[in-house]
Scaffold this motif. Structure first.
Motif, mmCIF file in Angstrom:
data_model
loop_
_atom_site.group_PDB
_atom_site.id
_atom_site.type_symbol
_atom_site.label_atom_id
_atom_site.label_comp_id
_atom_site.label_asym_id
_atom_site.label_seq_id
_atom_site.Cartn_x
_atom_site.Cartn_y
_atom_site.Cartn_z
ATOM 1 N N ILE A 1 0.970 -11.960 -4.265
ATOM 2 C CA ILE A 1 -0.485 -11.867 -4.423
ATOM 3 C C ILE A 1 -0.933 -10.411 -4.336
ATOM 4 C CG2 ILE A 1 -2.707 -12.468 -3.362
ATOM 5 C CD1 ILE A 1 -1.368 -15.201 -2.646
ATOM 6 N N ASP A 2 -0.366 -9.652 -3.405
ATOM 7 C CA ASP A 2 -0.686 -8.223 -3.312
ATOM 8 C C ASP A 2 -0.321 -7.509 -4.612
ATOM 9 O OD1 ASP A 2 -1.577 -8.569 -0.700
ATOM 10 O OD2 ASP A 2 0.316 -7.887 0.193
ATOM 11 N N GLU A 3 0.826 -7.845 -5.178
ATOM 12 C CA GLU A 3 1.248 -7.226 -6.439
ATOM 13 C C GLU A 3 0.308 -7.612 -7.574
ATOM 14 O OE1 GLU A 3 5.401 -8.197 -7.035
ATOM 15 O OE2 GLU A 3 5.862 -7.562 -4.985
ATOM 16 N N MET A 4 -0.068 -8.884 -7.639
ATOM 17 C CA MET A 4 -0.986 -9.338 -8.686
ATOM 18 C C MET A 4 -2.342 -8.648 -8.553
ATOM 19 S SD MET A 4 0.502 -11.817 -10.557
ATOM 20 C CE MET A 4 -0.598 -13.112 -11.007
ATOM 21 N N ASN A 5 -2.825 -8.512 -7.313
ATOM 22 C CA ASN A 5 -4.109 -7.837 -7.102
ATOM 23 C C ASN A 5 -4.060 -6.389 -7.552
ATOM 24 O OD1 ASN A 5 -5.668 -9.963 -6.113
ATOM 25 N ND2 ASN A 5 -4.919 -9.680 -4.039
ATOM 26 N N LEU A 6 -2.930 -5.745 -7.371
ATOM 27 C CA LEU A 6 -2.789 -4.369 -7.826
ATOM 28 C C LEU A 6 -2.679 -4.324 -9.354
ATOM 29 C CD1 LEU A 6 -2.636 -1.422 -7.055
ATOM 30 C CD2 LEU A 6 -0.195 -1.710 -6.616
ATOM 31 N N LYS B 1 -3.453 5.519 -9.207
ATOM 32 C CA LYS B 1 -2.775 6.303 -8.174
ATOM 33 C C LYS B 1 -3.041 5.624 -6.839
ATOM 34 C CE LYS B 1 -1.295 10.127 -6.028
ATOM 35 N NZ LYS B 1 0.099 10.353 -5.824
ATOM 36 N N VAL B 2 -1.979 5.217 -6.165
ATOM 37 C CA VAL B 2 -2.101 4.651 -4.832
ATOM 38 C C VAL B 2 -1.862 5.796 -3.857
ATOM 39 C CG1 VAL B 2 -1.175 2.988 -3.180
ATOM 40 C CG2 VAL B 2 -1.328 2.376 -5.615
ATOM 41 N N HIS B 3 -2.891 6.168 -3.140
ATOM 42 C CA HIS B 3 -2.810 7.306 -2.224
ATOM 43 C C HIS B 3 -2.063 6.951 -0.948
ATOM 44 C CE1 HIS B 3 -5.431 9.891 -4.602
ATOM 45 N NE2 HIS B 3 -6.070 8.778 -4.918
ATOM 46 N N SER B 4 -1.540 7.951 -0.290
ATOM 47 C CA SER B 4 -0.736 7.748 0.922
ATOM 48 C C SER B 4 -1.547 7.160 2.075
ATOM 49 C CB SER B 4 -0.080 9.054 1.360
ATOM 50 O OG SER B 4 -1.075 10.027 1.641
ATOM 51 N N ASP B 5 -2.882 7.278 2.012
ATOM 52 C CA ASP B 5 -3.715 6.707 3.067
ATOM 53 C C ASP B 5 -4.290 5.336 2.687
ATOM 54 O OD1 ASP B 5 -5.469 7.640 1.151
ATOM 55 O OD2 ASP B 5 -6.841 8.575 2.570
ATOM 56 N N ALA B 6 -3.774 4.755 1.599
ATOM 57 C CA ALA B 6 -4.216 3.424 1.174
ATOM 58 C C ALA B 6 -3.699 2.376 2.162
ATOM 59 C CB ALA B 6 -3.699 3.126 -0.225
ATOM 60 N N ASP B 7 -4.220 1.184 2.036
ATOM 61 C CA ASP B 7 -3.760 0.058 2.848
ATOM 62 C C ASP B 7 -2.239 -0.062 2.692
ATOM 63 O OD1 ASP B 7 -2.919 -2.653 3.489
ATOM 64 O OD2 ASP B 7 -5.028 -3.231 3.426
ATOM 65 N N PRO B 8 -1.518 -0.186 3.792
ATOM 66 C CA PRO B 8 -0.057 -0.298 3.713
ATOM 67 C C PRO B 8 0.430 -1.442 2.820
ATOM 68 C CG PRO B 8 -0.728 0.084 5.976
ATOM 69 C CD PRO B 8 -1.988 -0.136 5.183
ATOM 70 N N LEU B 9 -0.342 -2.518 2.731
ATOM 71 C CA LEU B 9 0.041 -3.623 1.854
ATOM 72 C C LEU B 9 -0.033 -3.220 0.388
ATOM 73 C CD1 LEU B 9 -1.736 -6.598 3.674
ATOM 74 C CD2 LEU B 9 0.696 -5.982 3.735
ATOM 75 N N VAL B 10 -1.014 -2.387 0.044
ATOM 76 C CA VAL B 10 -1.151 -1.895 -1.333
ATOM 77 C C VAL B 10 -0.015 -0.919 -1.645
ATOM 78 C CG1 VAL B 10 -2.631 -0.594 -2.919
ATOM 79 C CG2 VAL B 10 -3.646 -2.268 -1.347
ATOM 80 N N ILE B 11 0.293 -0.056 -0.708
ATOM 81 C CA ILE B 11 1.393 0.892 -0.898
ATOM 82 C C ILE B 11 2.700 0.134 -1.124
ATOM 83 C CG2 ILE B 11 2.798 2.651 0.245
ATOM 84 C CD1 ILE B 11 0.176 3.592 1.627
ATOM 85 N N ALA B 12 2.948 -0.866 -0.306
ATOM 86 C CA ALA B 12 4.175 -1.658 -0.445
ATOM 87 C C ALA B 12 4.209 -2.400 -1.775
ATOM 88 C CB ALA B 12 4.301 -2.634 0.718
ATOM 89 N N ALA B 13 3.060 -2.932 -2.203
ATOM 90 C CA ALA B 13 2.996 -3.629 -3.491
ATOM 91 C C ALA B 13 3.310 -2.667 -4.631
ATOM 92 C CB ALA B 13 1.617 -4.257 -3.682
ATOM 93 N N SER B 14 2.772 -1.466 -4.562
ATOM 94 C CA SER B 14 3.040 -0.460 -5.587
ATOM 95 C C SER B 14 4.526 -0.119 -5.645
ATOM 96 C CB SER B 14 2.215 0.797 -5.308
ATOM 97 O OG SER B 14 2.479 1.783 -6.257
ATOM 98 N N GLU B 15 5.138 0.013 -4.492
ATOM 99 C CA GLU B 15 6.573 0.315 -4.435
ATOM 100 C C GLU B 15 7.390 -0.817 -5.054
ATOM 101 O OE1 GLU B 15 7.049 1.031 -0.244
ATOM 102 O OE2 GLU B 15 6.286 3.095 -0.412
ATOM 103 N N ARG B 16 7.009 -2.058 -4.779
ATOM 104 C CA ARG B 16 7.732 -3.192 -5.357
ATOM 105 C C ARG B 16 7.550 -3.256 -6.867
ATOM 106 N NH1 ARG B 16 5.545 -5.510 -0.806
ATOM 107 N NH2 ARG B 16 3.986 -6.667 -2.019
ATOM 108 N N LEU B 17 6.343 -2.965 -7.344
ATOM 109 C CA LEU B 17 6.107 -2.964 -8.794
ATOM 110 C C LEU B 17 6.954 -1.894 -9.471
ATOM 111 C CD1 LEU B 17 2.242 -3.526 -8.952
ATOM 112 C CD2 LEU B 17 4.060 -5.198 -9.420
ATOM 113 N N PHE B 18 7.128 -0.759 -8.822
ATOM 114 C CA PHE B 18 7.990 0.299 -9.351
ATOM 115 C C PHE B 18 9.438 -0.172 -9.377
ATOM 116 C CE2 PHE B 18 10.720 4.028 -8.584
ATOM 117 C CZ PHE B 18 10.475 4.726 -9.768
#
Length: 80
Positions: free
Chosen positions: A8-13, A27-44
């Motif tokens: 769901i986090d990935e879909m929201n992103l 661009k997901v910034h380093s101070d973004a919600d940790p769940l968003v950062i993790a979702a971005s990393e998984r999408l990559f």
């Protein structure tokens, strides 16, 4: 298989990407919600985006966004 909170986090992103231009990324910034950062990393890792912090959609990422947005449209539409 049910949707997990990670999916769901990935879909929201994914639905934050615009499909109107291939030159529009996010661009997901380093101070973004940790769940968003993790979702971005998984999408990559899944090769849906070009950078670990977002970037641009790959061809398969674009397909995923199209399907995610269509599912969201269907699920949020009002019954007739």
């Amino acid at each position: 298989m049910p949707f997990t909170s990670e999916l769901i986090d990935e879909m929201n992103l994914l639905v934050k990407f615009t499909l109107s231009s291939d030159m529009a990324g996010i661009k997901v910034h380093s101070d973004a919600d940790p769940l968003v950062i993790a979702a971005s990393e998984r999408l990559f890792e899944k090769k849906l985006v070009t950078e670990v912090d977002g970037g641009y959609l790959t061809a398969i990422g674009r397909d995923a966004v199209e399907h995610a947005k269509e599912a969201l449209r269907i699920l949020t539409s009002q019954p007739h």
